[in-house]
Design an enzyme around this catalytic site. Structure first.
Site, mmCIF file in Angstrom:
data_model
loop_
_atom_site.group_PDB
_atom_site.id
_atom_site.type_symbol
_atom_site.label_atom_id
_atom_site.label_comp_id
_atom_site.label_asym_id
_atom_site.label_seq_id
_atom_site.Cartn_x
_atom_site.Cartn_y
_atom_site.Cartn_z
ATOM 1 N N TYR A 150 41.212 -0.156 11.041
ATOM 2 C CA TYR A 150 41.274 -0.606 9.644
ATOM 3 C C TYR A 150 41.167 0.602 8.725
ATOM 4 O O TYR A 150 40.493 1.592 9.056
ATOM 5 C CB TYR A 150 40.139 -1.622 9.377
ATOM 6 C CG TYR A 150 40.158 -2.177 7.985
ATOM 7 C CD1 TYR A 150 41.308 -2.788 7.493
ATOM 8 C CD2 TYR A 150 39.047 -2.068 7.152
ATOM 9 C CE1 TYR A 150 41.341 -3.272 6.200
ATOM 10 C CE2 TYR A 150 39.075 -2.555 5.861
ATOM 11 C CZ TYR A 150 40.229 -3.155 5.384
ATOM 12 O OH TYR A 150 40.273 -3.619 4.110
ATOM 13 N N TYR A 160 31.999 -2.864 4.259
ATOM 14 C CA TYR A 160 32.473 -2.660 5.641
ATOM 15 C C TYR A 160 31.438 -1.834 6.413
ATOM 16 O O TYR A 160 31.545 -1.654 7.612
ATOM 17 C CB TYR A 160 33.848 -1.982 5.629
ATOM 18 C CG TYR A 160 34.672 -2.234 6.877
ATOM 19 C CD1 TYR A 160 35.054 -3.527 7.245
ATOM 20 C CD2 TYR A 160 35.074 -1.186 7.699
ATOM 21 C CE1 TYR A 160 35.805 -3.764 8.377
ATOM 22 C CE2 TYR A 160 35.834 -1.403 8.830
ATOM 23 C CZ TYR A 160 36.193 -2.695 9.172
ATOM 24 O OH TYR A 160 36.946 -2.918 10.299
HETATM 25 P P1 NAI Z 1 38.169 -11.659 16.480
HETATM 26 O O1 NAI Z 1 36.769 -12.005 16.081
HETATM 27 O O2 NAI Z 1 39.062 -12.765 16.849
HETATM 28 O O3 NAI Z 1 38.140 -10.571 17.668
HETATM 29 C C1 NAI Z 1 37.066 -9.691 17.919
HETATM 30 C C2 NAI Z 1 36.826 -9.755 19.421
HETATM 31 O O4 NAI Z 1 35.858 -8.794 19.863
HETATM 32 C C3 NAI Z 1 36.318 -11.139 19.855
HETATM 33 O O5 NAI Z 1 37.191 -11.700 20.799
HETATM 34 C C4 NAI Z 1 34.970 -10.819 20.472
HETATM 35 O O6 NAI Z 1 34.581 -11.726 21.481
HETATM 36 C C5 NAI Z 1 35.219 -9.400 20.991
HETATM 37 N N1 NAI Z 1 33.976 -8.728 21.354
HETATM 38 C C6 NAI Z 1 32.852 -8.577 20.584
HETATM 39 N N2 NAI Z 1 31.907 -7.950 21.302
HETATM 40 C C7 NAI Z 1 32.436 -7.674 22.539
HETATM 41 C C8 NAI Z 1 31.944 -7.043 23.719
HETATM 42 N N3 NAI Z 1 30.702 -6.536 23.789
HETATM 43 N N4 NAI Z 1 32.764 -6.955 24.793
HETATM 44 C C9 NAI Z 1 34.030 -7.446 24.758
HETATM 45 N N5 NAI Z 1 34.545 -8.057 23.666
HETATM 46 C C10 NAI Z 1 33.756 -8.167 22.575
HETATM 47 O O7 NAI Z 1 38.766 -10.847 15.224
HETATM 48 P P2 NAI Z 1 40.066 -9.944 15.030
HETATM 49 O O8 NAI Z 1 40.220 -9.791 13.580
HETATM 50 O O9 NAI Z 1 41.192 -10.473 15.832
HETATM 51 O O10 NAI Z 1 39.585 -8.527 15.584
HETATM 52 C C11 NAI Z 1 40.299 -7.780 16.539
HETATM 53 C C12 NAI Z 1 40.307 -6.308 16.168
HETATM 54 O O11 NAI Z 1 41.091 -6.127 14.983
HETATM 55 C C13 NAI Z 1 38.927 -5.719 15.866
HETATM 56 O O12 NAI Z 1 38.855 -4.395 16.378
HETATM 57 C C14 NAI Z 1 38.927 -5.692 14.342
HETATM 58 O O13 NAI Z 1 38.025 -4.738 13.822
HETATM 59 C C15 NAI Z 1 40.377 -5.304 14.107
HETATM 60 N N6 NAI Z 1 40.846 -5.516 12.730
HETATM 61 C C16 NAI Z 1 40.658 -6.712 12.109
HETATM 62 C C17 NAI Z 1 41.034 -6.889 10.797
HETATM 63 C C18 NAI Z 1 40.760 -8.185 10.081
HETATM 64 O O14 NAI Z 1 40.800 -8.200 8.847
HETATM 65 N N7 NAI Z 1 40.511 -9.271 10.790
HETATM 66 C C19 NAI Z 1 41.702 -5.803 10.021
HETATM 67 C C20 NAI Z 1 41.904 -4.603 10.782
HETATM 68 C C21 NAI Z 1 41.474 -4.460 12.089
#
Ligand code: NAI
Length: 273
Positions: A150, A160
């Site tokens: 991000y 953030y």
């Molecule tokens: P999400 O909440 O669906 O995905 C985050 C995932 O990380 C979840 O599936 C969660 O179970 C997993 N996770 C957390 N702790 C963990 C661990 N110890 N071991 C394995 N998995 C673990 O949300 P999203 O938005 O799809 O996030 C995916 C990526 O995209 C993240 O890196 C997030 O920072 C990034 N991102 C998200 C944005 C947004 O606005 N939603 C913008 C830019 C980047």
């Protein structure tokens, strides 16, 4: 609009929690493009059970792994190679979590133990995955690795908090490991810097709706949706991008290079009467 871009390729997709997850969309697109893959997530996230739907839809086995545990990751990479019948061509790191954000701590009052957890889960986990893959020689030549980042890695964004530092480290790991794996195996490593997206992780940040709207109004193309992010990841896993590596690639509808947009100027004028 499938083009068999990933026909014959196998990989690992982490981070699909529910239908809103960016990783969920990447899995659906990868499946449509002919890839076979293993899904993984933290054992805790598995309990919600939603990933089983995706697993069935994509005919993809699930291997639970806490991405902060090297032992779990070793089992993930050996298990994935066993299940898929060989070395891997692609991997998605889509993992992020900050206990400080969850508990609503502001930047001046961060709990340092939680800060370390944020870094461990959201950034070091990427290094751990790549190091385990290297030790197991788990990638095929010309493989491709993508992690999601991000723009707070480059610019300060209110609320953030410690994820800002985690993303900066994540992008730095992509460069260092990209250099290493490029030399060793011709494997490329990139981060995709995605627009604010309405997912579980996204919506957990206080003030998210405001900066979602702000980014949308600033970006000439509007915020990039999760589906479009998945398309971009697929292009990076495909053979069409074989010489793109060690990059932080903006997937943000033009946000990062916009100074001010007409929409924002109009809003300011309105506010000033
Ligand atoms: P999400 O909440 O669906 O995905 C985050 C995932 O990380 C979840 O599936 C969660 O179970 C997993 N996770 C957390 N702790 C963990 C661990 N110890 N071991 C394995 N998995 C673990 O949300 P999203 O938005 O799809 O996030 C995916 C990526 O995209 C993240 O890196 C997030 O920072 C990034 N991102 C998200 C944005 C947004 O606005 N939603 C913008 C830019 C980047």
């Amino acid at each position: 609009m499938a083009n068999n871009l990933l026909a014959g390729k196998v990989g690992i997709i982490s981070g699909a929690l529910n239908e809103k997850s960016i990783a969920w969309k990447v899995a659906q697109r990868a499946h449509a493009e002919g890839a076979r893959f293993v899904l993984t997530n933290a054992p805790l996230a598995m309990r919600m059970g939603e990933i089983n739907k995706l697993s069935e839809e994509c005919n993809a086995p699930i291997i639970p792994a806490d991405a902060t545990s090297v032992e779990d990751l070793e089992k993930l990479f050996t298990g994935a190679q066993e299940q898929l019948g060989g070395k891997l061509d692609f991997m998605l790191h889509s993992i992020g979590m900050s206990p400080n954000i969850r508990k609503g701590k502001n930047y001046g009052e961060l709990n340092y133990q939680w800060f370390q957890q944020t870094i461990d889960i959201s950034a070091l986990s990427f290094h751990k995955m790549l190091a385990v893959a290297e030790k197991q020689d788990a990638f095929n030549e010309w493989g491709s690795v993508v992690a999601l980042s991000y723009i707070a890695a480059q610019r300060a964004f209110l609320d953030y908090t410690d994820m800002t530092q985690a993303k900066a480290m994540l992008e730095s790991i992509a460069r260092s490991y990209g250099q290493r794996l490029g030399k060793l195996k011709k494997v490329r490593v990139n981060t995709v810097s995605q627009s604010p997206t309405k997912t579980t992780a996204g919506a957990g940040i206080s003030g998210f709706d405001a900066f979602y709207e702000f980014a949308d109004k600033m970006s000439p193309l509007g915020n990039a949706p999760a589906e479009a992010c998945a398309d971009y990841c697929i292009s990076l896993f495909s053979d069409l991008t074989r010489y793109v590596t060690m990059q932080n690639l903006m997937h943000d509808g033009g946000f990062s290079t916009t100074g001010i947009s007409q929409e924002m100027a109009d809003l300011m004028e309105k506010a000033n009467g």
